[in-house]
Design a protein around this motif. Sequence first.
Motif, short mmCIF file in Angstrom:
data_model
loop_
_atom_site.label_atom_id
_atom_site.label_comp_id
_atom_site.label_asym_id
_atom_site.label_seq_id
_atom_site.Cartn_x
_atom_site.Cartn_y
_atom_site.Cartn_z
N GLN A 3 0.81 -1.20 0.00
CA GLN A 3 0.00 0.00 0.00
C GLN A 3 0.84 1.25 0.00
O GLN A 3 1.83 1.38 0.74
N GLY A 4 0.42 2.24 -0.82
CA GLY A 4 1.05 3.54 -0.78
C GLY A 4 0.54 4.33 0.39
O GLY A 4 -0.61 4.20 0.79
N GLU A 5 1.39 5.14 0.94
CA GLU A 5 1.01 6.00 2.05
C GLU A 5 1.28 7.43 1.64
O GLU A 5 2.43 7.78 1.32
N GLU A 6 0.24 8.26 1.62
CA GLU A 6 0.43 9.65 1.23
C GLU A 6 0.84 10.50 2.42
O GLU A 6 0.47 10.24 3.56
N SER A 24 4.69 7.05 -0.44
CA SER A 24 5.73 6.03 -0.24
C SER A 24 5.08 4.66 -0.28
O SER A 24 3.92 4.50 0.10
N TYR A 25 5.83 3.68 -0.74
CA TYR A 25 5.30 2.33 -0.84
C TYR A 25 6.40 1.34 -0.48
O TYR A 25 7.56 1.73 -0.25
N LYS A 96 -2.97 -6.12 -9.63
CA LYS A 96 -3.24 -5.69 -8.26
C LYS A 96 -2.97 -4.19 -8.13
O LYS A 96 -1.86 -3.73 -8.38
N VAL A 97 -4.00 -3.45 -7.79
CA VAL A 97 -3.86 -2.01 -7.58
C VAL A 97 -4.29 -1.71 -6.16
O VAL A 97 -5.39 -2.08 -5.75
N ILE A 98 -3.43 -1.05 -5.41
CA ILE A 98 -3.73 -0.76 -4.00
C ILE A 98 -3.65 0.74 -3.78
O ILE A 98 -2.65 1.38 -4.14
N PHE A 99 -4.71 1.29 -3.17
CA PHE A 99 -4.81 2.72 -2.95
C PHE A 99 -4.36 3.08 -1.53
O PHE A 99 -4.63 2.36 -0.57
N GLY A 100 -3.72 4.22 -1.42
CA GLY A 100 -3.38 4.76 -0.12
C GLY A 100 -4.56 5.49 0.48
O GLY A 100 -5.60 5.64 -0.16
#
Lengths: 109, 113
Positions: A3-6, A24-25, A96-100
């Motif tokens: 997961q990305g973290e904004e 960041s991921y 696979k797409v993962i949203f922050g």
Amino acid sequence: SQQGEEDPQALSIQEGENATMNCSYKTSINNLQWYRQNSGRGLVHLILIRSNEREKHSGRLRVTLDTSKKSSSLLITASRAADTASYFCATAFYDKVIFGPGTSLSVIP
Amino acid sequence: DVKVTQSSRYLVKRTGEKVFLECVQDMDHENMFWYRQDPGLGLRLIYFSYDVKMKEKGDIPEGYSVSREKKERFSLILESASTNQTSMYLCASSLAGGPYEQYFGPGTRLTVT
């Protein structure tokens, strides 16, 4: 997790200023995508940057990607009140797409 | 202009009811997705489908099922709605063979009382 973290979680700026949001991921990606969401609405795709690209522009948007640091940034130049929205980065690896969790941007007129 | 539509913008249901959320896309996309969005948690994938009658569980499939009988239509079913399923539900579609950008519908805000 991939997961990305904004960062930051929330940002408030004056109209005309530039806004920078970071993502960041943790794992490998094929590409990284940025989306905008106006209050209570669906997400709108803004820009996609591939893992072998370092920078991409679209109008007032500039996205950078540093795969060695596993980070990306979204710069909105000359912000407008209409840019007020939440911005999400999404890391993509094959299907696979993962949203922050997003950055909430407020642009004050 | 590409379009993803969802059957309702707002929905209020009672605990225990069976709930159907429908999504239609007009872009001939192979992939379709259902997410739920909760404050501070971002978007979490419930199910996705990469072809008619094909489905894959996402990160939070419990309490949900899906149906894709036609390429353009992807339905999310809450078999017995519970209050913890109160959320914003977002449908999206994309081309196969990516990962490509996703196109989202306007969302359905579901309240279960």
